[in-house]
Design a protein around this motif. Structure first.
Motif, short mmCIF file in Angstrom:
data_model
loop_
_atom_site.label_atom_id
_atom_site.label_comp_id
_atom_site.label_asym_id
_atom_site.label_seq_id
_atom_site.Cartn_x
_atom_site.Cartn_y
_atom_site.Cartn_z
N LEU A 1 12.40 0.71 26.95
CA LEU A 1 11.84 1.83 26.20
C LEU A 1 12.55 1.99 24.86
N ILE A 2 13.85 1.88 24.84
CA ILE A 2 14.60 2.01 23.58
C ILE A 2 14.18 0.92 22.61
N ALA A 3 14.10 -0.32 23.07
CA ALA A 3 13.71 -1.43 22.18
C ALA A 3 12.29 -1.23 21.67
N CYS A 4 11.40 -0.78 22.53
CA CYS A 4 10.01 -0.53 22.12
C CYS A 4 9.95 0.51 21.02
N LYS A 5 10.66 1.61 21.20
CA LYS A 5 10.59 2.70 20.23
C LYS A 5 11.31 2.35 18.93
N ARG A 6 12.40 1.60 19.01
CA ARG A 6 13.06 1.16 17.78
C ARG A 6 12.13 0.26 16.97
N GLN A 7 11.39 -0.61 17.64
CA GLN A 7 10.46 -1.48 16.92
C GLN A 7 9.32 -0.67 16.30
N GLU A 8 8.83 0.33 17.01
CA GLU A 8 7.76 1.17 16.45
C GLU A 8 8.26 1.97 15.26
N ILE A 9 9.48 2.49 15.33
CA ILE A 9 10.05 3.22 14.20
C ILE A 9 10.12 2.32 12.97
N ALA A 10 10.56 1.09 13.18
CA ALA A 10 10.63 0.14 12.07
C ALA A 10 9.24 -0.14 11.50
N GLY A 11 8.24 -0.22 12.35
CA GLY A 11 6.88 -0.45 11.88
C GLY A 11 6.36 0.67 11.00
N PHE A 12 6.61 1.91 11.39
CA PHE A 12 6.18 3.04 10.57
C PHE A 12 6.97 3.12 9.27
N ALA A 13 8.26 2.77 9.33
CA ALA A 13 9.10 2.87 8.13
C ALA A 13 8.64 1.90 7.05
N GLU A 14 7.96 0.83 7.42
CA GLU A 14 7.51 -0.16 6.44
C GLU A 14 6.23 0.24 5.73
N GLN A 15 5.56 1.30 6.19
CA GLN A 15 4.27 1.68 5.63
C GLN A 15 4.41 2.72 4.52
N VAL A 16 3.67 2.53 3.46
CA VAL A 16 3.58 3.52 2.38
C VAL A 16 2.21 4.19 2.50
N THR A 17 2.18 5.48 2.75
CA THR A 17 0.92 6.19 2.95
C THR A 17 0.20 6.42 1.62
N ASP A 18 -1.11 6.68 1.71
CA ASP A 18 -1.88 7.01 0.51
C ASP A 18 -1.34 8.26 -0.16
N PHE A 19 -0.93 9.24 0.63
CA PHE A 19 -0.38 10.48 0.05
C PHE A 19 0.91 10.21 -0.70
N GLU A 20 1.77 9.41 -0.10
CA GLU A 20 3.03 9.05 -0.73
C GLU A 20 2.78 8.30 -2.04
N PHE A 21 1.84 7.35 -2.02
CA PHE A 21 1.53 6.56 -3.20
C PHE A 21 0.99 7.44 -4.33
N SER A 22 0.05 8.34 -3.99
CA SER A 22 -0.54 9.18 -5.04
C SER A 22 0.47 10.19 -5.58
N ALA A 23 1.39 10.65 -4.73
CA ALA A 23 2.38 11.64 -5.18
C ALA A 23 3.34 11.05 -6.20
N TYR A 24 3.70 9.79 -6.04
CA TYR A 24 4.78 9.21 -6.86
C TYR A 24 4.29 8.21 -7.90
N LEU A 25 3.00 7.82 -7.85
CA LEU A 25 2.51 6.70 -8.66
C LEU A 25 2.89 6.80 -10.12
N GLU A 26 2.58 7.93 -10.76
CA GLU A 26 2.82 8.04 -12.20
C GLU A 26 3.84 9.08 -12.58
N ILE A 27 4.26 9.87 -11.60
CA ILE A 27 5.11 11.02 -11.94
C ILE A 27 6.59 10.67 -11.93
N VAL A 28 6.99 9.58 -11.31
CA VAL A 28 8.41 9.25 -11.27
C VAL A 28 8.68 7.98 -12.05
#
Length: 449
Positions: free
Chosen positions: A422-449
């Motif tokens: 279970l620990i290994a499964c959840k650590r791998q899933e956490i890593a998978g989500f950490a690699e994703q950039v959401t549309d909201f994140e992209f639009s928030a930072y695209l030109e403003i920073v």
């Protein structure tokens, strides 16, 4: 439908083309094989084999990198034996089919305790050794949504032809609007021996809750919850909806929980939580103490996904503190009022997205620790637990994984293979989500920073 009747139905069925021979993985996802109906006897007699590692894949179905259950051990097969539930008819697919629930054993016949159903069975056996039987029931919340958009969107009412646009808690009209859906749900539940009880419209748009009748067999109660979720999703598709048990499909609307009620009866059938008072017995308090002491460590079982932690927020009817109280729905553990003979514990932490076997294993296992050690709980809270200074339930996925990994109570409850997988499964899933950039994140930072 009895188990033997279910098996006879499958063997003699002329319209059924295929069987789904399935085990339940750590995420509560059914995985297995489609088998021709001509091989029904092989499936029902335990002739199916699957890798032991199949229960430990991540939520996307990927093997866990460097898992000891995969390459180090040669990815060994386990023996898949029927759970005793029998063959269950599936009526919402294009052609009639059947599902046969299985669970995993090692080659030597020993239970594979990383199988979620086996993990729960291991705890139930310990109660039986004490002469006690847990009586368990669950309340299952879910949303119906429009299947077309790639985000959560309320469904269109089959009655009015208009999209739902407001909360409708306890609305009879909304239940009537989706009446045919619910009629089919209850029919499928009866076919699969899932004891569905009352249905209500819940607080979110298109959100409903159906209670499942209590059972003195926690394995069956968890089976019921698992197959209930599958029934809801299947019947929803049949009616042109989608159904989701995500903990929080809408950021600003109610989350969906899986509240679990349980009591304990002795060999004479007496509820040992009942001492004739509103407070309940010593053994009830010991159980509550185990639940509160073990709550941080077991949160990962109740909130196993990235989305789960959006639900555990203040003032949302979901708990945030490690508290208990009498008739208090702001606490994590509620002791309902009413007739002392029905004295029980309501555990309010789990989201509807959790694996029912692991939810019940976490609850019953922690309570058992409190009972065995005669722990005493903190004082019950009065008023809003959201305003109390009390230990907090882990509010972030990674911290819940760490609490589970380092917990002394869960190390007593669960097998090492289960915990490491279970620990290994959840650590791998956490890593998978950490690699994703959401549309909201992209639009928030695209030109403003």
């Amino acid at each position: 439908m009895t188990n033997s009747a279910g098996n006879d139905w499958l063997i003699n069925a002329e319209s059924v083309e295929s069987i789904q021979a399935v085990v339940c993985d750590l995420n509560g996802i059914l995985r297995g094989k489609r088998v021709p109906v001509g091989q029904a006897k092989k499936v029902l007699e335990g002739g199916i084999r699957m890798p032991l590692s199949i229960v430990g894949v991540d939520v996307w179905g990927e093997d866990i990198v460097n898992s000891s259950q995969v390459f180090t051990s040669g990815d060994q097969d386990g023996v898949c034996s029927p759970t005793g539930r029998g063959a269950l008819p599936v009526g919402w697919t294009l052609k009639p089919s059947a599902v046969v629930p299985l669970w995993l054993f090692k080659e030597d016949g020993e239970p594979f305790l990383a199988d979620p159903r086996q993990a729960l069975a291991h705890i139930v056996r310990q109660y039986h050794e004490l002469g006690l039987r847990p009586v368990v029931a669950s309340e299952m919340e879910f949303y119906l949504i429009d299947p077309e958009p790639d985000h959560a969107e309320p469904p269109i009412s089959p009655y009015t032809g208009k999209r739902l646009d407001s909360d409708a808690i306890l609305s009879i009209d909304e239940l009537d609007d989706f009446g045919q859906f619910f009629s089919d749900v209850y029919a499928e539940c009866e076919r699969q021996n899932v004891p569905a009880d009352s249905a209500v419209a819940e607080n979110g748009i298109g959100q409903f809750e159906i209670n499942l009748v209590h059972s003195d067999d926690p394995l069956k109660a968890a089976d019921d919850a698992l197959f209930f979720k599958r029934i809801i999703k299947g019947v929803a598709r049949k009616h042109g909806f989608a159904a989701t048990f995500m903990a929080k499909p809408y950021g600003l609307r109610s989350g969906s929980g899986m509240h679990v009620h349980f009591s304990l009866v002795d060999e004479a059938g007496r509820n040992v939580f009942d001492d004739g008072t509103e407070q309940g017995s010593d053994i009830l308090r010991h159980a509550v103490a185990g639940l509160t002491r073990g709550m941080a460590e077991t949160t990962l079982l109740f909130a196993p996904h990235y989305n789960s932690y959006r639900r555990l927020r203040p003032d949302t009817h979901a708990p945030t503190s490690i508290t208990w109280g009498y008739e208090n729905r702001t606490a994590a553990i509620r002791i309902p009022g009413g007739n002392p003979a029905a004295r029980r514990i309501e555990h309010r932490v789990a989201g509807a997205d959790a694996n029912p076997y692991l939810v019940m294993a976490g609850i019953l296992g922690a309570a058992l620790m409190g009972i065995r050690n005669k722990w005493e709980p903190p004082p019950p809270v009065v008023g809003s637990a959201y305003q109390m200074k009390a230990p907090r339930i882990p509010s972030e996925w990674g911290s819940a994984v760490s609490a589970f990994e380092n917990g002394s109570i869960v190390s007593e409850i669960f097998d090492p293979d289960f915990r490491s997988m279970l620990i290994a499964c959840k650590r791998q899933e956490i890593a998978g989500f950490a690699e994703q950039v959401t549309d909201f994140e992209f639009s928030a930072y695209l030109e403003i920073v």
